[in-house]
Design a protein around this motif. Sequence first.
Motif, PDB file in Angstrom:
ATOM      1  N   TYR A  88       0.567  -1.093   0.047  1.00  0.00           N
ATOM      2  CA  TYR A  88      -0.111   0.049  -0.181  1.00  0.00           C
ATOM      3  C   TYR A  88       0.868   0.890   0.051  1.00  0.00           C
ATOM      4  O   TYR A  88       1.975   1.264   0.532  1.00  0.00           O
ATOM      5  N   ASP A  89       0.440   2.345  -0.637  1.00  0.00           N
ATOM      6  CA  ASP A  89       1.202   3.520  -0.444  1.00  0.00           C
ATOM      7  C   ASP A  89       0.215   4.733   0.164  1.00  0.00           C
ATOM      8  O   ASP A  89       0.712   5.755   0.224  1.00  0.00           O
ATOM      9  N   GLU A  90      -0.762   4.492   0.958  1.00  0.00           N
ATOM     10  CA  GLU A  90      -1.309   5.377   1.797  1.00  0.00           C
ATOM     11  C   GLU A  90      -1.874   4.607   2.827  1.00  0.00           C
ATOM     12  O   GLU A  90      -1.988   3.543   2.933  1.00  0.00           O
ATOM     13  N   THR A  91      -1.694   5.309   4.010  1.00  0.00           N
ATOM     14  CA  THR A  91      -2.300   4.997   5.323  1.00  0.00           C
ATOM     15  C   THR A  91      -2.925   6.108   6.137  1.00  0.00           C
ATOM     16  O   THR A  91      -2.935   7.310   5.538  1.00  0.00           O
ATOM     17  N   VAL A  92      -3.710   5.961   7.406  1.00  0.00           N
ATOM     18  CA  VAL A  92      -4.044   6.803   8.024  1.00  0.00           C
ATOM     19  C   VAL A  92      -3.123   7.013   9.340  1.00  0.00           C
ATOM     20  O   VAL A  92      -2.946   6.012  10.013  1.00  0.00           O
TER      21      VAL A  92
ATOM     22  N   ASP B 186      -1.885  11.677  14.751  1.00  0.00           N
ATOM     23  CA  ASP B 186      -0.846  12.488  15.987  1.00  0.00           C
ATOM     24  C   ASP B 186      -1.604  12.377  17.211  1.00  0.00           C
ATOM     25  O   ASP B 186      -2.622  13.215  17.450  1.00  0.00           O
ATOM     26  N   LEU B 187      -0.653  11.824  18.196  1.00  0.00           N
ATOM     27  CA  LEU B 187      -1.150  11.860  19.460  1.00  0.00           C
ATOM     28  C   LEU B 187      -0.597  12.811  20.395  1.00  0.00           C
ATOM     29  O   LEU B 187      -0.710  12.621  21.509  1.00  0.00           O
ATOM     30  N   THR B 188       0.076  13.835  19.731  1.00  0.00           N
ATOM     31  CA  THR B 188       0.833  14.854  20.700  1.00  0.00           C
ATOM     32  C   THR B 188      -0.364  15.859  21.101  1.00  0.00           C
ATOM     33  O   THR B 188      -0.137  16.329  22.098  1.00  0.00           O
ATOM     34  N   PRO B 189      -1.152  16.204  20.314  1.00  0.00           N
ATOM     35  CA  PRO B 189      -2.307  17.143  21.014  1.00  0.00           C
ATOM     36  C   PRO B 189      -3.155  16.771  22.195  1.00  0.00           C
ATOM     37  O   PRO B 189      -3.133  15.815  22.469  1.00  0.00           O
ATOM     38  N   SER B 190      -3.932  17.619  22.574  1.00  0.00           N
ATOM     39  CA  SER B 190      -4.966  17.123  23.768  1.00  0.00           C
ATOM     40  C   SER B 190      -5.852  15.973  23.325  1.00  0.00           C
ATOM     41  O   SER B 190      -6.173  16.052  22.043  1.00  0.00           O
ATOM     42  N   GLU B 191      -6.568  15.455  24.014  1.00  0.00           N
ATOM     43  CA  GLU B 191      -7.788  14.415  23.834  1.00  0.00           C
ATOM     44  C   GLU B 191      -8.579  15.264  22.978  1.00  0.00           C
ATOM     45  O   GLU B 191      -9.080  14.618  21.845  1.00  0.00           O
ATOM     46  N   ASP B 192      -9.037  16.426  23.219  1.00  0.00           N
ATOM     47  CA  ASP B 192     -10.138  17.142  22.659  1.00  0.00           C
ATOM     48  C   ASP B 192      -9.688  17.523  21.364  1.00  0.00           C
ATOM     49  O   ASP B 192     -10.388  17.375  20.293  1.00  0.00           O
ATOM     50  N   ASP B 193      -8.485  17.927  21.148  1.00  0.00           N
ATOM     51  CA  ASP B 193      -8.008  18.472  19.842  1.00  0.00           C
ATOM     52  C   ASP B 193      -7.795  17.204  18.832  1.00  0.00           C
ATOM     53  O   ASP B 193      -8.044  17.248  17.589  1.00  0.00           O
ATOM     54  N   ILE B 194      -7.421  15.861  19.520  1.00  0.00           N
ATOM     55  CA  ILE B 194      -7.450  14.746  18.583  1.00  0.00           C
ATOM     56  C   ILE B 194      -8.796  14.201  18.088  1.00  0.00           C
ATOM     57  O   ILE B 194      -8.853  13.889  16.888  1.00  0.00           O
ATOM     58  N   MET B 195      -9.601  14.371  18.900  1.00  0.00           N
ATOM     59  CA  MET B 195     -10.953  14.147  18.140  1.00  0.00           C
ATOM     60  C   MET B 195     -11.516  15.211  17.308  1.00  0.00           C
ATOM     61  O   MET B 195     -12.265  14.881  16.315  1.00  0.00           O
ATOM     62  N   LEU B 196     -11.225  16.290  17.499  1.00  0.00           N
ATOM     63  CA  LEU B 196     -11.608  17.513  16.494  1.00  0.00           C
ATOM     64  C   LEU B 196     -10.907  17.556  15.300  1.00  0.00           C
ATOM     65  O   LEU B 196     -11.310  17.924  14.146  1.00  0.00           O
ATOM     66  N   ALA B 197      -9.620  16.657  15.208  1.00  0.00           N
ATOM     67  CA  ALA B 197      -8.985  16.382  13.895  1.00  0.00           C
ATOM     68  C   ALA B 197      -9.704  15.287  13.215  1.00  0.00           C
ATOM     69  O   ALA B 197      -9.260  15.014  11.978  1.00  0.00           O
TER      70      ALA B 197
ATOM     71  N   GLU C 142      -8.799  13.628   8.333  1.00  0.00           N
ATOM     72  CA  GLU C 142      -9.388  14.087   7.268  1.00  0.00           C
ATOM     73  C   GLU C 142      -8.753  13.644   5.795  1.00  0.00           C
ATOM     74  O   GLU C 142      -9.534  13.849   5.048  1.00  0.00           O
ATOM     75  N   GLU C 143      -7.537  13.200   6.205  1.00  0.00           N
ATOM     76  CA  GLU C 143      -6.819  12.719   4.826  1.00  0.00           C
ATOM     77  C   GLU C 143      -5.634  11.572   4.950  1.00  0.00           C
ATOM     78  O   GLU C 143      -5.611  11.702   6.267  1.00  0.00           O
ATOM     79  N   THR C 144      -5.401  11.012   3.982  1.00  0.00           N
ATOM     80  CA  THR C 144      -4.521  10.133   4.216  1.00  0.00           C
ATOM     81  C   THR C 144      -3.233  10.450   4.241  1.00  0.00           C
ATOM     82  O   THR C 144      -2.860  11.452   3.841  1.00  0.00           O
ATOM     83  N   THR C 145      -2.275   9.424   4.673  1.00  0.00           N
ATOM     84  CA  THR C 145      -0.781  10.009   4.675  1.00  0.00           C
ATOM     85  C   THR C 145      -0.153   9.025   3.679  1.00  0.00           C
ATOM     86  O   THR C 145      -0.163   7.873   3.634  1.00  0.00           O
ATOM     87  N   PRO C 146       0.619   9.397   2.720  1.00  0.00           N
ATOM     88  CA  PRO C 146       1.458   8.605   1.790  1.00  0.00           C
ATOM     89  C   PRO C 146       2.629   8.000   2.553  1.00  0.00           C
ATOM     90  O   PRO C 146       3.341   8.713   3.207  1.00  0.00           O
TER      91      PRO C 146
END
Length: 351
Positions: A136-140, A143-154, A316-320
């Motif tokens: 595969y050439d894309e994954t999801v 990022d776990l460095t933000p706060s729990e709320d910000d991770i959910m918002l992302a 919101e998007e995949t990571t190559p």
Amino acid sequence: MTDHTKLRLDPIDADALEDLADAAGVAVPIEQAAVWDAYDAAIGERTPWGRLAAIDADDKVVAVIALTEYAGRGFTYVWAKHGPVWLTTPTADTEKALRDELRAFVASRSPHVVFVRLHAHHEADDLRPLLQTMTYDETVEVDLTPSEDDIMLAMGKTGRKKLRRTLRDEGFSLTEERGISREGFAELYDIYRETAGRDGFGIYPAEVYYSMLETLGDHARLFVARRTDEAGTDGPGAPGRAVSWVLSTFYDGVGQDYYGGSNLEGFETNAALRLKWYILMSLKAEGCVRYDMMGVGSAKAPGLMGVRQFKLQFAEETTPVDPSYDVPVKRMTYRALTWALAAKRLLKGSR
């Protein structure tokens, strides 16, 4: 100016690989680390082959790589899973130089090896599509460095809405299950068998997955979602029944999905979504900075389209990522294998 098209390969040990990557500020994938050797050794037909450093004309290490020898049906190859680990950003010429040296190195040390399997960023004429299995050439990645709320918002809007709904479901018990017995794992394997039958993919014998738990120790983590009520999809069910599970790895600050599945009840209750959130927050609390969901469908990986929608609920998007390729060492033998497999698939498709 350094000529990065001239590289040499020097054998190194596992500690040196880790030290070189650490000095460059690069995370080592668990499959390239020493801890993975025990798992490979526990699985039949796999043997740790060795580790190498790629060194340029200025005696600077530009990449490190660990390889495992695999015995296929009538042929042998070596695989650098999630390798090479580049310590500098490689050009197409640098990648090609490493492959050329690696091909020669493997041919001289292990003349029985037919091909090398590794990852590459740039497409090139010497790279071949995988003889077997998929890449595969894309994954999801989350990022776990933000706060729990910000991770959910992302998360994607749909995923965030579904997660909030399932977080209100009080019928779940979510745990990390350490020290599970083979008998206990059998319940989870049945779920995996059901998942494979529903989604149309093949699975290994249960011992392959259980061996990962045994050999990787704290680097292999088993998370399970169970129902605490008595209602099941097909009628009454015993409280404590498993409906979804994930076997994750956690190494050098990075977590990743490896195996897992959900039965019909888990599917209908969004257990996998609830469990994934539990995994993310559990590993974040332990210092995990990034979680890789290990591949989604794309033009290069149509077989993974079934999991793309689910995994994109967390981003919101995949990571190559760099796909894997075969690099023939014994070119005529590899060509013959390619023809034989093509003929086998053609014959199977005509039935």
